[in-house]
Design a protein around this motif. Structure first.
Motif, PDB file in Angstrom:
ATOM      1  N   LEU A  96    -119.441 -43.033 -15.690  1.00  0.00           N
ATOM      2  CA  LEU A  96    -120.612 -42.411 -16.304  1.00  0.00           C
ATOM      3  C   LEU A  96    -121.826 -43.341 -16.339  1.00  0.00           C
ATOM      4  N   GLY A 148    -124.039 -36.942 -18.892  1.00  0.00           N
ATOM      5  CA  GLY A 148    -122.690 -37.504 -18.831  1.00  0.00           C
ATOM      6  C   GLY A 148    -122.422 -38.457 -19.971  1.00  0.00           C
ATOM      7  N   LEU A 153    -119.108 -31.768 -15.966  1.00  0.00           N
ATOM      8  CA  LEU A 153    -118.644 -32.735 -16.953  1.00  0.00           C
ATOM      9  C   LEU A 153    -117.512 -32.156 -17.802  1.00  0.00           C
TER      10      LEU A 153
END
Length: 261
Positions: A19, A77, A172
């Motif tokens: 991420l 994210g 996600l």
């Protein structure tokens, strides 16, 4: 204490790994600027003109769309994963966020530095209000002003920019978080995702509609019904920045009998 110090070693490994979250002290000094600076039209133009040839983009509008996709991935994210999986709140704002734009050998290398990373917590029966505050800061406070500037400078459709954001959120929750087995965590992130899709007010996005709901097109059966794809409503123009042309797996140009808008 630095940003990593507020998370467990395992949590930080995920956030700083795939991420790409990191402390501002570790930012790329040559390819980074404060998010608020990007609201200056001349700064935005200069960045897009510099980045365009590097990523193979023929126009500012296409560069803005592709940079928007990257920023959407980095912002949503880190923030939403920390919120829904670790129950820790990251404040993403124009004054706390650094925009990195590193791109080497055909791939984005940029991370997502924050100046102040102490997670925001909540008290008893306060999680819903806490969640709303985090989401409003992320979407209405950070991304909306950036997308407005991209639109003003390049003419790229705000619908494209917001769908770029929406598809990152879908991925996600439906792909990255789906790998988590812990039942308590799963219940929390599934509840958060449903709230984002069906209950989050448009004001939290700074819009008159909820883009996560709006762009949620039903899946289309392909390969004679063997699999389904949730095609986008708009095209991000990625194929125009690749040679030979490559298409996103959900590109509307690939949708049977349809063209992108």
């Amino acid at each position: 204490m630095n940003l990593a110090g507020h998370f467990t070693e395992a949590e930080w490994a995920v956030l700083s790994g795939g991420l790409r979250l990191k402390d501002s002290a570790e930012r790329d000094p040559l390819r980074a600027l404060m998010a608020r600076d990007l609201l200056q039209e001349e700064v935005c133009e200069q960045l897009l003109d510099t980045l365009g040839p590097i990523i193979g983009s023929p126009t500012r509008a296409i560069t803005a769309s592709l940079l928007g996709k990257r920023l959407s991935f980095l912002a949503t994210g880190a923030c939403l994963y920390a919120m829904s999986v670790y129950d820790k709140g990251l404040l993403l704002s124009l004054d706390n966020t650094v925009v990195e734009f590193g791109h080497d050998d055909g791939l984005w290398t940029s991370s997502f530095p924050l100046l102040h990373g102490q997670p925001l917590t909540y008290g008893v029966n306060e999680r819903e209000a806490w969640r709303e505050a985090l989401v409003q800061a992320l979407f209405a406070g950070l991304l909306k002003p950036l997308w407005q500037t991209f639109n003003k400078v390049t003419g790229v459709s705000r619908r494209i920019l917001w769908e770029n954001t929406a598809v990152r959120v879908y991925s996600l929750y439906e792909k990255r978080m789906a790998k988590i087995d812990d039942p308590v965590t799963r219940e929390r992130y599934e509840a958060d995702f449903q709230w984002l899709l069906t209950q989050a007010e448009p004001a939290l996005f700074g819009l008159d509609y909820n883009p996560l709901s709006h762009f949620r097109r039903p899946p289309t059966l392909v390969d004679e019904g063997q699999r389904s794809i949730r095609f986008r409503r708009t095209c991000c123009f990625y194929y125009l920045a690749t040679e030979p042309a490559e298409y996103c797996s959900t590109c509307p140009l690939l949708r049977p009998g349809k063209k992108c808008r």
